[in-house]
Design a protein around this motif. Structure first.
Motif, PDB file in Angstrom:
ATOM      1  N   PRO A 104       0.803  -1.218   0.000  1.00  0.00           N
ATOM      2  CA  PRO A 104       0.000   0.000   0.000  1.00  0.00           C
ATOM      3  C   PRO A 104       0.839   1.272   0.000  1.00  0.00           C
ATOM      4  O   PRO A 104       0.279   2.367  -0.092  1.00  0.00           O
ATOM      5  N   ASN A 105       2.160   1.130   0.085  1.00  0.00           N
ATOM      6  CA  ASN A 105       3.034   2.293  -0.024  1.00  0.00           C
ATOM      7  C   ASN A 105       3.598   2.424  -1.437  1.00  0.00           C
ATOM      8  O   ASN A 105       4.613   3.071  -1.657  1.00  0.00           O
ATOM      9  N   ARG A 106       2.919   1.769  -2.382  1.00  0.00           N
ATOM     10  CA  ARG A 106       3.175   1.914  -3.811  1.00  0.00           C
ATOM     11  C   ARG A 106       1.844   2.226  -4.500  1.00  0.00           C
ATOM     12  O   ARG A 106       0.780   1.895  -3.987  1.00  0.00           O
ATOM     13  N   ALA A 107       1.913   2.854  -5.649  1.00  0.00           N
ATOM     14  CA  ALA A 107       0.691   3.094  -6.419  1.00  0.00           C
ATOM     15  C   ALA A 107       0.067   1.749  -6.801  1.00  0.00           C
ATOM     16  O   ALA A 107       0.770   0.805  -7.165  1.00  0.00           O
ATOM     17  N   LYS A 108      -1.233   1.667  -6.715  1.00  0.00           N
ATOM     18  CA  LYS A 108      -1.947   0.428  -7.029  1.00  0.00           C
ATOM     19  C   LYS A 108      -1.887   0.158  -8.525  1.00  0.00           C
ATOM     20  O   LYS A 108      -2.199   1.041  -9.336  1.00  0.00           O
ATOM     21  N   PRO A 109      -1.461  -1.043  -8.937  1.00  0.00           N
ATOM     22  CA  PRO A 109      -1.384  -1.338 -10.372  1.00  0.00           C
ATOM     23  C   PRO A 109      -2.753  -1.285 -11.036  1.00  0.00           C
ATOM     24  O   PRO A 109      -3.752  -1.746 -10.464  1.00  0.00           O
ATOM     25  N   GLU A 110      -2.802  -0.738 -12.232  1.00  0.00           N
ATOM     26  CA  GLU A 110      -4.065  -0.726 -12.977  1.00  0.00           C
ATOM     27  C   GLU A 110      -4.415  -2.132 -13.436  1.00  0.00           C
ATOM     28  O   GLU A 110      -5.595  -2.484 -13.526  1.00  0.00           O
ATOM     29  N   ASN A 111      -3.396  -2.929 -13.738  1.00  0.00           N
ATOM     30  CA  ASN A 111      -3.602  -4.307 -14.184  1.00  0.00           C
ATOM     31  C   ASN A 111      -2.591  -5.179 -13.452  1.00  0.00           C
ATOM     32  O   ASN A 111      -1.413  -5.215 -13.824  1.00  0.00           O
ATOM     33  N   LEU A 112      -3.043  -5.864 -12.404  1.00  0.00           N
ATOM     34  CA  LEU A 112      -2.125  -6.633 -11.570  1.00  0.00           C
ATOM     35  C   LEU A 112      -1.468  -7.771 -12.350  1.00  0.00           C
ATOM     36  O   LEU A 112      -0.270  -8.028 -12.199  1.00  0.00           O
ATOM     37  N   GLU A 113      -2.225  -8.459 -13.182  1.00  0.00           N
ATOM     38  CA  GLU A 113      -1.637  -9.561 -13.930  1.00  0.00           C
ATOM     39  C   GLU A 113      -0.518  -9.070 -14.841  1.00  0.00           C
ATOM     40  O   GLU A 113       0.575  -9.669 -14.888  1.00  0.00           O
ATOM     41  N   PRO A 154       3.343 -18.752 -12.506  1.00  0.00           N
ATOM     42  CA  PRO A 154       2.332 -19.572 -13.190  1.00  0.00           C
ATOM     43  C   PRO A 154       2.885 -20.145 -14.490  1.00  0.00           C
ATOM     44  O   PRO A 154       3.777 -19.565 -15.129  1.00  0.00           O
ATOM     45  N   SER A 155       2.334 -21.269 -14.883  1.00  0.00           N
ATOM     46  CA  SER A 155       2.832 -21.956 -16.083  1.00  0.00           C
ATOM     47  C   SER A 155       1.952 -21.741 -17.303  1.00  0.00           C
ATOM     48  O   SER A 155       2.332 -22.113 -18.418  1.00  0.00           O
ATOM     49  N   ASP A 156       0.761 -21.150 -17.107  1.00  0.00           N
ATOM     50  CA  ASP A 156      -0.142 -20.917 -18.252  1.00  0.00           C
ATOM     51  C   ASP A 156      -1.040 -19.726 -17.951  1.00  0.00           C
ATOM     52  O   ASP A 156      -1.028 -19.167 -16.843  1.00  0.00           O
ATOM     53  N   ASP A 157      -1.824 -19.330 -18.930  1.00  0.00           N
ATOM     54  CA  ASP A 157      -2.679 -18.157 -18.794  1.00  0.00           C
ATOM     55  C   ASP A 157      -3.691 -18.324 -17.658  1.00  0.00           C
ATOM     56  O   ASP A 157      -3.991 -17.361 -16.943  1.00  0.00           O
ATOM     57  N   ALA A 158      -4.203 -19.544 -17.516  1.00  0.00           N
ATOM     58  CA  ALA A 158      -5.173 -19.788 -16.443  1.00  0.00           C
ATOM     59  C   ALA A 158      -4.512 -19.575 -15.078  1.00  0.00           C
ATOM     60  O   ALA A 158      -5.134 -19.035 -14.147  1.00  0.00           O
ATOM     61  N   GLY A 159      -3.252 -19.997 -14.953  1.00  0.00           N
ATOM     62  CA  GLY A 159      -2.534 -19.808 -13.701  1.00  0.00           C
ATOM     63  C   GLY A 159      -2.287 -18.343 -13.387  1.00  0.00           C
ATOM     64  O   GLY A 159      -2.393 -17.913 -12.233  1.00  0.00           O
ATOM     65  N   LYS A 161      -4.117 -15.823 -14.393  1.00  0.00           N
ATOM     66  CA  LYS A 161      -5.414 -15.239 -14.027  1.00  0.00           C
ATOM     67  C   LYS A 161      -5.780 -15.625 -12.604  1.00  0.00           C
ATOM     68  O   LYS A 161      -6.251 -14.782 -11.820  1.00  0.00           O
ATOM     69  N   ASP A 162      -5.551 -16.884 -12.245  1.00  0.00           N
ATOM     70  CA  ASP A 162      -5.849 -17.365 -10.888  1.00  0.00           C
ATOM     71  C   ASP A 162      -5.030 -16.598  -9.855  1.00  0.00           C
ATOM     72  O   ASP A 162      -5.551 -16.165  -8.817  1.00  0.00           O
ATOM     73  N   LEU A 163      -3.732 -16.423 -10.122  1.00  0.00           N
ATOM     74  CA  LEU A 163      -2.864 -15.692  -9.195  1.00  0.00           C
ATOM     75  C   LEU A 163      -3.358 -14.266  -8.998  1.00  0.00           C
ATOM     76  O   LEU A 163      -3.536 -13.810  -7.854  1.00  0.00           O
ATOM     77  N   ALA A 164      -3.593 -13.551 -10.081  1.00  0.00           N
ATOM     78  CA  ALA A 164      -3.990 -12.149  -9.983  1.00  0.00           C
ATOM     79  C   ALA A 164      -5.351 -12.000  -9.307  1.00  0.00           C
ATOM     80  O   ALA A 164      -5.544 -11.125  -8.447  1.00  0.00           O
ATOM     81  N   GLU A 165      -6.297 -12.858  -9.669  1.00  0.00           N
ATOM     82  CA  GLU A 165      -7.640 -12.741  -9.090  1.00  0.00           C
ATOM     83  C   GLU A 165      -7.649 -13.111  -7.616  1.00  0.00           C
ATOM     84  O   GLU A 165      -8.328 -12.447  -6.808  1.00  0.00           O
ATOM     85  N   THR A 166      -6.906 -14.147  -7.239  1.00  0.00           N
ATOM     86  CA  THR A 166      -6.882 -14.555  -5.834  1.00  0.00           C
ATOM     87  C   THR A 166      -6.226 -13.483  -4.971  1.00  0.00           C
ATOM     88  O   THR A 166      -6.706 -13.159  -3.881  1.00  0.00           O
TER      89      THR A 166
END
Length: 363
Positions: A104-113, A154-159, A161-166
């Motif tokens: 929280p002491n950094r600007a929040k990413p617009e796109n975490l993934e 992550p090893s694939d696109d689904a991974g 997405k899972d990391l960023a969303e979780t």
């Protein structure tokens, strides 16, 4: 001393603003009572150390409790909670989540993934264990500050997405509550300051060790001289080493005031060496005081008319100093655990913080 397994927050834990807000006599005073008396909001964006269990599956297997706690400002929590107990003129808000979720002491990413993908790419380009420039993509880091593995890639696109969303969803259970609570407290305390004709300061409270970590867990690799903290604390307002404005970069606390605050800390912590409390060395202060400073700049005309000042300052304490010699020596040896804070030292440091700000007010 404790075991070396990472410490986890039980899955499903959702924090409330009341869980994160501390002030004197909470059993007999309301938050409104505290705000009416307090002229200082202390925030600890990196005090959280336990990791939400929802994220444990993303951790690199070599990530030990020693590395976990070294990657936080764990020492700050017990000190500022104690300070809040003994000082009715502060309110304290604490981030319960570690910075590994999102800093929280950094600007929040617009796109975490996208930010995470770029961060991993830079780590790969630098090579395993080497220093990688993560500027602009370090709100969530794949490696610690010693560039040891923190997250599994992550090893694939689904991974991905899972990391960023979780991470995003879990952050809302604690980190997001902290940010909203911090901002609401700033607004409430600013308005109360205008109502009462009293100045207000927000303090972002941190610690940093002058040593980094080896693979065996020993936190004993000395930082380059330019990156080392003074013996007690660095106070930062985005200015130069005298607290004055640097070029076009606005300061977040009036230069004369931060110099007065430095003198007050030398008195409060009873140090004779003036260099033990430095200004903007080695850090200028980060997102929390930048955002608060911009908020206060918008109210500058109103504050001038009311005869009050609105200030934002960062305090970066030397972790070896906060821990004390015995505990600092312990983590400088190889290991996977982290020592329990010394309650007597915590109390002494809390009283020194209170004394420092009392000296500042009296000046």
């Amino acid at each position: 001393m404790t075991s070396g397994a990472p410490v986890l927050i039980p899955a499903g834990t959702v924090f409330t603003p009341e869980d994160l807000t501390f002030y004197a006599d909470r059993d007999s005073r309301s938050l409104d009572d505290a705000i009416a008396e307090a002229d200082l909001l202390v925030s600890c964006p990196h005090s959280g150390s336990a990791i939400p269990a929802e994220l444990s599956r993303f951790l690199a297997p070599e990530f030990t409790q020693r590395l976990q706690f070294d990657f936080t400002d764990m020492s700050t929590s017990s000190i500022v909670r104690r300070w809040a107990e003994i000082d009715s003129r502060i309110v304290y808000v604490e981030n319960p989540h570690p910075r590994m979720i999102r800093d929280p002491n950094r600007a929040k990413p617009e796109n975490l993934e996208a930010s995470l993908r770029e961060a991993f790419a830079r780590v790969h380009k630098a090579g395993a264990g080497n220093i990688a420039d993560l500027t602009g993509v370090d709100a969530v880091r794949p490696v610690t500050f010693s560039f040891y593995p923190l997250l599994l890639e992550p090893s694939d696109d689904a991974g991905w997405k899972d990391l960023a969303e979780t991470f995003t969803e879990t952050a809302e259970h604690g980190l997001g509550v902290y940010e909203r609570t911090r901002d609401a407290l700033i607004e409430a305390m600013v308005e109360k300051s205008f109502e009462l004709g009293r100045s207000f300061t927000t303090l972002s409270f941190h610690d940093t060790m002058n040593h980094t970590t080896r693979r065996d867990g020993a936190v004993n690799v000395e930082r380059p001289e330019a990156d080392r903290l003074p013996d007690v604390v660095a106070l930062s307002n985005r200015g130069d080493h005298d607290g004055n404005r640097r070029g076009d970069n606005p300061v977040t606390m009036d230069p004369e005031l931060i110099r007065t605050l430095a003198v007050a800390h030398r008195k409060g912590f009873q140090v004779d060496d003036p260099d033990a409390v430095a200004l903007n060395q080695p850090y200028l202060g980060s997102f929390e005081i930048i955002a608060a400073g911009a908020r206060f700049a918008d109210s500058r005309a109103r504050a001038d008319e009311a005869g009050i000042t609105l200030s934002a300052v960062q305090a970066e304490f030397k972790r070896e100093f906060l821990l004390g010699d015995e505990l600092a020596a312990y983590i400088m040896e190889p290991g996977v655990d982290w020592p329990t804070p010394d309650a007597e030292r915590v109390d002494q440091l809390a009283h020194a913080c209170k004394a420092s700000w009392d000296h500042y007010r009296n000046s």
